[in-house]
Design a protein around this motif. Structure first.
Motif, PDB file in Angstrom:
ATOM      1  N   PHE A  18       1.072   4.378   3.981  1.00  0.00           N
ATOM      2  CA  PHE A  18       1.282   4.942   2.643  1.00  0.00           C
ATOM      3  C   PHE A  18       2.258   6.101   2.736  1.00  0.00           C
ATOM      4  O   PHE A  18       2.559   6.595   3.827  1.00  0.00           O
ATOM      5  N   ARG A  25       1.767  12.638  -4.790  1.00  0.00           N
ATOM      6  CA  ARG A  25       1.539  11.361  -5.466  1.00  0.00           C
ATOM      7  C   ARG A  25       1.652  10.245  -4.429  1.00  0.00           C
ATOM      8  O   ARG A  25       2.471  10.316  -3.521  1.00  0.00           O
ATOM      9  N   HIS A  27       2.362   6.550  -2.867  1.00  0.00           N
ATOM     10  CA  HIS A  27       3.352   5.485  -3.022  1.00  0.00           C
ATOM     11  C   HIS A  27       3.270   4.506  -1.851  1.00  0.00           C
ATOM     12  O   HIS A  27       2.879   4.875  -0.744  1.00  0.00           O
ATOM     13  N   ASN A  28       3.667   3.287  -2.132  1.00  0.00           N
ATOM     14  CA  ASN A  28       3.873   2.255  -1.112  1.00  0.00           C
ATOM     15  C   ASN A  28       2.678   2.035  -0.194  1.00  0.00           C
ATOM     16  O   ASN A  28       2.822   1.945   1.025  1.00  0.00           O
ATOM     17  N   VAL A  29       1.485   1.928  -0.783  1.00  0.00           N
ATOM     18  CA  VAL A  29       0.279   1.678   0.009  1.00  0.00           C
ATOM     19  C   VAL A  29       0.308   0.231   0.489  1.00  0.00           C
ATOM     20  O   VAL A  29       0.577  -0.691  -0.279  1.00  0.00           O
ATOM     21  N   GLN A  30       0.041   0.056   1.770  1.00  0.00           N
ATOM     22  CA  GLN A  30      -0.015  -1.279   2.362  1.00  0.00           C
ATOM     23  C   GLN A  30      -1.170  -1.313   3.355  1.00  0.00           C
ATOM     24  O   GLN A  30      -1.214  -0.510   4.294  1.00  0.00           O
ATOM     25  N   ALA A  43      -3.694  -1.272  -3.970  1.00  0.00           N
ATOM     26  CA  ALA A  43      -2.418  -0.597  -3.744  1.00  0.00           C
ATOM     27  C   ALA A  43      -1.645  -0.423  -5.052  1.00  0.00           C
ATOM     28  O   ALA A  43      -1.081   0.643  -5.312  1.00  0.00           O
ATOM     29  N   ARG A  44      -1.640  -1.427  -5.889  1.00  0.00           N
ATOM     30  CA  ARG A  44      -0.927  -1.332  -7.171  1.00  0.00           C
ATOM     31  C   ARG A  44      -1.600  -0.348  -8.117  1.00  0.00           C
ATOM     32  O   ARG A  44      -0.931   0.370  -8.855  1.00  0.00           O
ATOM     33  N   GLU A  47      -0.701   3.322  -7.133  1.00  0.00           N
ATOM     34  CA  GLU A  47       0.722   3.668  -7.075  1.00  0.00           C
ATOM     35  C   GLU A  47       1.056   4.765  -8.084  1.00  0.00           C
ATOM     36  O   GLU A  47       0.776   4.640  -9.277  1.00  0.00           O
ATOM     37  N   GLY A  48       1.611   5.855  -7.594  1.00  0.00           N
ATOM     38  CA  GLY A  48       2.036   6.960  -8.441  1.00  0.00           C
ATOM     39  C   GLY A  48       0.946   7.941  -8.838  1.00  0.00           C
ATOM     40  O   GLY A  48       1.226   8.956  -9.470  1.00  0.00           O
TER      41      GLY A  48
END
Length: 85
Positions: A18, A25, A27-30, A43-44, A47-48
């Motif tokens: 991440f 904030r 972002h880009n969690v995987q 993850a979605r 996001e943010g």
């Protein structure tokens, strides 16, 4: 933004990648491993979001009889990255 990799414990996922921006904030969690649909959805959803809000919503969620879950592990990862653990 700095990418962070967190090694999970007690879950099907093995790692979480991440990024946190200058305002903390998320972002880009995987998630690496775990239930693909659930982790992609999680993850979605985050996001943010501000990391503190994510922690407040996800910390201490359990997965069945396990002591933790993928959402809880993300909360722990964010707390660690923010220096709160």
């Amino acid at each position: 933004m700095k990418q962070t990799t967190f090694e999970t414990w007690g879950t099907c996922s093995k790692f979480i990648n991440f990024e946190l921006d200058e305002e903390n904030r998320v972002h880009n969690v995987q998630f690496i491993g775990g239930c693909p649909g659930n982790t992609a959805g999680l993850a979605r959803l985050v996001e943010g979001m501000k990391a503190d809000d994510v922690v407040g919503r996800l910390k201490n969620i359990k997965c069945g009889a396990k002591q933790t879950s993928c959402p809880d592990q993300l909360a722990q990862a964010l707390e660690k990255e923010m220096g709160r653990v």
